[in-house]
Scaffold this motif. Sequence first.
Motif, PDB file in Angstrom:
ATOM      1  N   ILE A  49       0.847  -1.204   0.000  1.00 10.30           N
ATOM      2  CA  ILE A  49       0.000   0.000   0.000  1.00 10.30           C
ATOM      3  C   ILE A  49       0.878   1.248   0.000  1.00 10.30           C
ATOM      4  O   ILE A  49       1.808   1.365   0.789  1.00 10.30           O
ATOM      5  CB  ILE A  49      -0.908   0.034   1.254  1.00 10.30           C
ATOM      6  CG1 ILE A  49      -1.828  -1.183   1.300  1.00 10.30           C
ATOM      7  CG2 ILE A  49      -1.707   1.328   1.328  1.00 10.30           C
ATOM      8  CD1 ILE A  49      -2.922  -1.195   0.254  1.00 10.30           C
ATOM      9  N   GLY A  51       0.493   5.559   0.014  1.00  8.72           N
ATOM     10  CA  GLY A  51      -0.378   6.737   0.091  1.00  8.72           C
ATOM     11  C   GLY A  51       0.212   7.828  -0.771  1.00  8.72           C
ATOM     12  O   GLY A  51       0.421   7.644  -1.976  1.00  8.72           O
ATOM     13  N   SER A  54       5.027  10.243   0.848  1.00 10.48           N
ATOM     14  CA  SER A  54       5.801  11.331   1.456  1.00 10.48           C
ATOM     15  C   SER A  54       6.570  10.894   2.695  1.00 10.48           C
ATOM     16  O   SER A  54       7.209  11.706   3.352  1.00 10.48           O
ATOM     17  CB  SER A  54       4.885  12.524   1.792  1.00 10.48           C
ATOM     18  OG  SER A  54       3.959  12.185   2.792  1.00 10.48           O
ATOM     19  N   THR A  56       7.953   7.430   2.475  1.00  9.17           N
ATOM     20  CA  THR A  56       8.367   6.102   2.043  1.00  9.17           C
ATOM     21  C   THR A  56       9.555   6.198   1.092  1.00  9.17           C
ATOM     22  O   THR A  56       9.462   6.850   0.039  1.00  9.17           O
ATOM     23  CB  THR A  56       7.190   5.387   1.329  1.00  9.17           C
ATOM     24  OG1 THR A  56       6.113   5.308   2.261  1.00  9.17           O
ATOM     25  CG2 THR A  56       7.558   3.996   0.880  1.00  9.17           C
ATOM     26  N   THR A 116      -1.374  11.526   2.873  1.00  6.51           N
ATOM     27  CA  THR A 116      -2.799  11.227   2.799  1.00  6.51           C
ATOM     28  C   THR A 116      -3.332  10.902   4.197  1.00  6.51           C
ATOM     29  O   THR A 116      -2.557  10.628   5.126  1.00  6.51           O
ATOM     30  CB  THR A 116      -3.041   9.995   1.904  1.00  6.51           C
ATOM     31  OG1 THR A 116      -2.346   8.878   2.500  1.00  6.51           O
ATOM     32  CG2 THR A 116      -2.553  10.208   0.483  1.00  6.51           C
ATOM     33  N   GLY A 126       2.127  14.301  12.820  1.00  7.05           N
ATOM     34  CA  GLY A 126       1.884  15.436  13.712  1.00  7.05           C
ATOM     35  C   GLY A 126       2.863  16.560  13.496  1.00  7.05           C
ATOM     36  O   GLY A 126       3.925  16.380  12.886  1.00  7.05           O
TER      37      GLY A 126
HETATM   38  C1  LIG Z   1       8.072  18.198   3.184  1.00 11.40           C
HETATM   39  C2  LIG Z   1       7.555  17.172   4.143  1.00 11.40           C
HETATM   40  C3  LIG Z   1       7.151  17.564   5.403  1.00 11.40           C
HETATM   41  C4  LIG Z   1       6.673  16.614   6.308  1.00 11.40           C
HETATM   42  N1  LIG Z   1       6.284  17.037   7.549  1.00 11.40           N
HETATM   43  C5  LIG Z   1       5.808  16.133   8.426  1.00 11.40           C
HETATM   44  C6  LIG Z   1       5.377  16.550   9.724  1.00 11.40           C
HETATM   45  O1  LIG Z   1       5.427  17.707  10.079  1.00 11.40           O
HETATM   46  N2  LIG Z   1       4.907  15.607  10.570  1.00 11.40           N
HETATM   47  C7  LIG Z   1       4.812  14.293  10.225  1.00 11.40           C
HETATM   48  O2  LIG Z   1       4.353  13.483  11.036  1.00 11.40           O
HETATM   49  N3  LIG Z   1       5.228  13.872   9.005  1.00 11.40           N
HETATM   50  C8  LIG Z   1       5.697  14.751   8.100  1.00 11.40           C
HETATM   51  N4  LIG Z   1       6.112  14.321   6.862  1.00 11.40           N
HETATM   52  C9  LIG Z   1       6.062  12.884   6.542  1.00 11.40           C
HETATM   53  C10 LIG Z   1       4.764  12.409   5.884  1.00 11.40           C
HETATM   54  O3  LIG Z   1       4.146  13.442   5.146  1.00 11.40           O
HETATM   55  C11 LIG Z   1       3.768  11.841   6.898  1.00 11.40           C
HETATM   56  O4  LIG Z   1       4.321  10.758   7.615  1.00 11.40           O
HETATM   57  C12 LIG Z   1       2.491  11.360   6.207  1.00 11.40           C
HETATM   58  O5  LIG Z   1       1.549  11.012   7.174  1.00 11.40           O
HETATM   59  C13 LIG Z   1       2.717  10.152   5.294  1.00 11.40           C
HETATM   60  O6  LIG Z   1       1.558   9.985   4.517  1.00 11.40           O
HETATM   61  P1  LIG Z   1       1.632   9.321   3.055  1.00 11.40           P
HETATM   62  O7  LIG Z   1       0.238   9.157   2.590  1.00 11.40           O
HETATM   63  O8  LIG Z   1       2.528  10.081   2.179  1.00 11.40           O
HETATM   64  O9  LIG Z   1       2.254   7.916   3.448  1.00 11.40           O
HETATM   65  P2  LIG Z   1       3.200   6.954   2.573  1.00 11.40           P
HETATM   66  O10 LIG Z   1       4.591   7.470   2.624  1.00 11.40           O
HETATM   67  O11 LIG Z   1       2.610   6.713   1.245  1.00 11.40           O
HETATM   68  O12 LIG Z   1       3.067   5.657   3.462  1.00 11.40           O
HETATM   69  C14 LIG Z   1       3.543   5.615   4.788  1.00 11.40           C
HETATM   70  C15 LIG Z   1       3.153   4.259   5.394  1.00 11.40           C
HETATM   71  O13 LIG Z   1       1.743   4.197   5.520  1.00 11.40           O
HETATM   72  C16 LIG Z   1       1.216   3.086   4.781  1.00 11.40           C
HETATM   73  N5  LIG Z   1      -0.081   3.530   4.247  1.00 11.40           N
HETATM   74  C17 LIG Z   1      -0.344   4.605   3.475  1.00 11.40           C
HETATM   75  N6  LIG Z   1      -1.672   4.696   3.243  1.00 11.40           N
HETATM   76  C18 LIG Z   1      -2.242   3.643   3.890  1.00 11.40           C
HETATM   77  C19 LIG Z   1      -3.582   3.171   4.016  1.00 11.40           C
HETATM   78  N7  LIG Z   1      -4.613   3.803   3.456  1.00 11.40           N
HETATM   79  N8  LIG Z   1      -3.799   2.042   4.756  1.00 11.40           N
HETATM   80  C20 LIG Z   1      -2.759   1.370   5.342  1.00 11.40           C
HETATM   81  N9  LIG Z   1      -1.494   1.766   5.227  1.00 11.40           N
HETATM   82  C21 LIG Z   1      -1.233   2.893   4.510  1.00 11.40           C
HETATM   83  C22 LIG Z   1       2.255   2.754   3.741  1.00 11.40           C
HETATM   84  O14 LIG Z   1       2.195   1.366   3.389  1.00 11.40           O
HETATM   85  C23 LIG Z   1       3.542   3.070   4.507  1.00 11.40           C
HETATM   86  O15 LIG Z   1       3.878   1.992   5.355  1.00 11.40           O
HETATM   87  C24 LIG Z   1       6.583  15.249   5.935  1.00 11.40           C
HETATM   88  C25 LIG Z   1       6.991  14.856   4.650  1.00 11.40           C
HETATM   89  C26 LIG Z   1       7.471  15.811   3.764  1.00 11.40           C
HETATM   90  C27 LIG Z   1       7.883  15.372   2.390  1.00 11.40           C
END
Ligand SMILES: Cc1cc2nc3c(=O)[nH]c(=O)nc-3n(C[C@H](O)[C@H](O)[C@H](O)COP(=O)(O)OP(=O)(O)OC[C@H]3O[C@@H](n4cnc5c(N)ncnc54)[C@H](O)[C@@H]3O)c2cc1C
Length: 302
Positions: A49, A51, A54, A56, A116, A126
């Motif tokens: 999976i 999202g 961001s 990974t 996401t 957070g």
């Molecule tokens: C510029 C920047 C700033 C950021 N600032 C922060 C911040 O301030 N605080 C913070 O906490 N993080 C931050 N992040 C990190 C990131 O944005 C968060 O951790 C975010 O929640 C990840 O979401 P994603 O959908 O991109 O997850 P992904 O990277 O796509 O996935 C992360 C994990 O979640 C799993 N996953 C994704 N969607 C699902 C679903 N629907 N069901 C089950 N599993 C799923 C994936 O398999 C993977 O294991 C930042 C990243 C960037 C690039």
Amino acid sequence: MEESTDTPLWRFSTMKLGGEARRLCQPQSADELIGLIEQLKRNSEPWFILGGGSNTLVSSEGVNGTVIRMTQMTRLATPEPELLIADAGARLPHLAKYAAGLGLSGLEFAVGIPGTVGGAVVMNAGAHGSCMANVVESATVLDCRSGKITEMNNADLQFVYRNSAIDPNTQVVLSARLRLKPGPEEEIKKITQHNEEYRWRTQPLGWPNLGSTFKNPSADKSAGLLLDQSGAKQFKEGNAAVSAIHANFVINLGGASSTEVLRLLRRMQEVVFEKHGLHLHPEWKTLGNFSENLADIWNGES
Ligand SMILES: Cc1cc2nc3c(=O)[nH]c(=O)nc-3n(C[C@H](O)[C@H](O)[C@H](O)COP(=O)(O)OP(=O)(O)OC[C@H]3O[C@@H](n4cnc5c(N)ncnc54)[C@H](O)[C@@H]3O)c2cc1C
């Protein structure tokens, strides 16, 4: 459902690196997703999976299996004045601004987190003194082993610092119910905008990155400060570098490989261990086949 084979994944990671997925599927509804997972299970095919990509690190060697990208499932609903239900693929910055526009407070912290809802629940994302644990009332989760859909409440989700009880290998977040508080719209918008602008001042947003690389070792020890004090801002491996703006951010200078990024992570861990005796644990998840041994970086003690 959009589907393709031998698809480059770099486009779907905010780090802008990653090899090809043997198959990429982008379901638009929970029904499509459930049907897809049933089919993959019947054929004993591996799936993963993704999202917003961001948080990974995708291997440059690619992914031998089906990557299920959730970002087409984006419906939002407000069945009660203070309740926002968001599909797993909805993006946090959009959600934060949407809630602010409704005069609902609670998501101001999320405006600069480019993930996401699903990824944010899994990671308990957070910032600015709040996190998903403070707003998620429950999440609708598909248990891929049993095929059952359950409503996991806040306690079931066992939120801790940058983690939750959801195991993305066997569970998929379909949507989340967010309990928000009504407040003065102008004030909520002001805080949201302030949080967004703060990012631009303090993070290297012009370069592809995955946010914070390592978790803070404790509430009073920031990984960024430890790295900065250890001189990590000078570090570079090939086209991967530690940001000069924020020592806990790794940036892709253009064409970096996952191997270069991992080498850099090792050096960052080693220098902090050398100078402070602390092992930093990565916040990121990984996706794909890696020739390197990841265990020492993710579980090791330096
Ligand atoms: C510029 C920047 C700033 C950021 N600032 C922060 C911040 O301030 N605080 C913070 O906490 N993080 C931050 N992040 C990190 C990131 O944005 C968060 O951790 C975010 O929640 C990840 O979401 P994603 O959908 O991109 O997850 P992904 O990277 O796509 O996935 C992360 C994990 O979640 C799993 N996953 C994704 N969607 C699902 C679903 N629907 N069901 C089950 N599993 C799923 C994936 O398999 C993977 O294991 C930042 C990243 C960037 C690039």
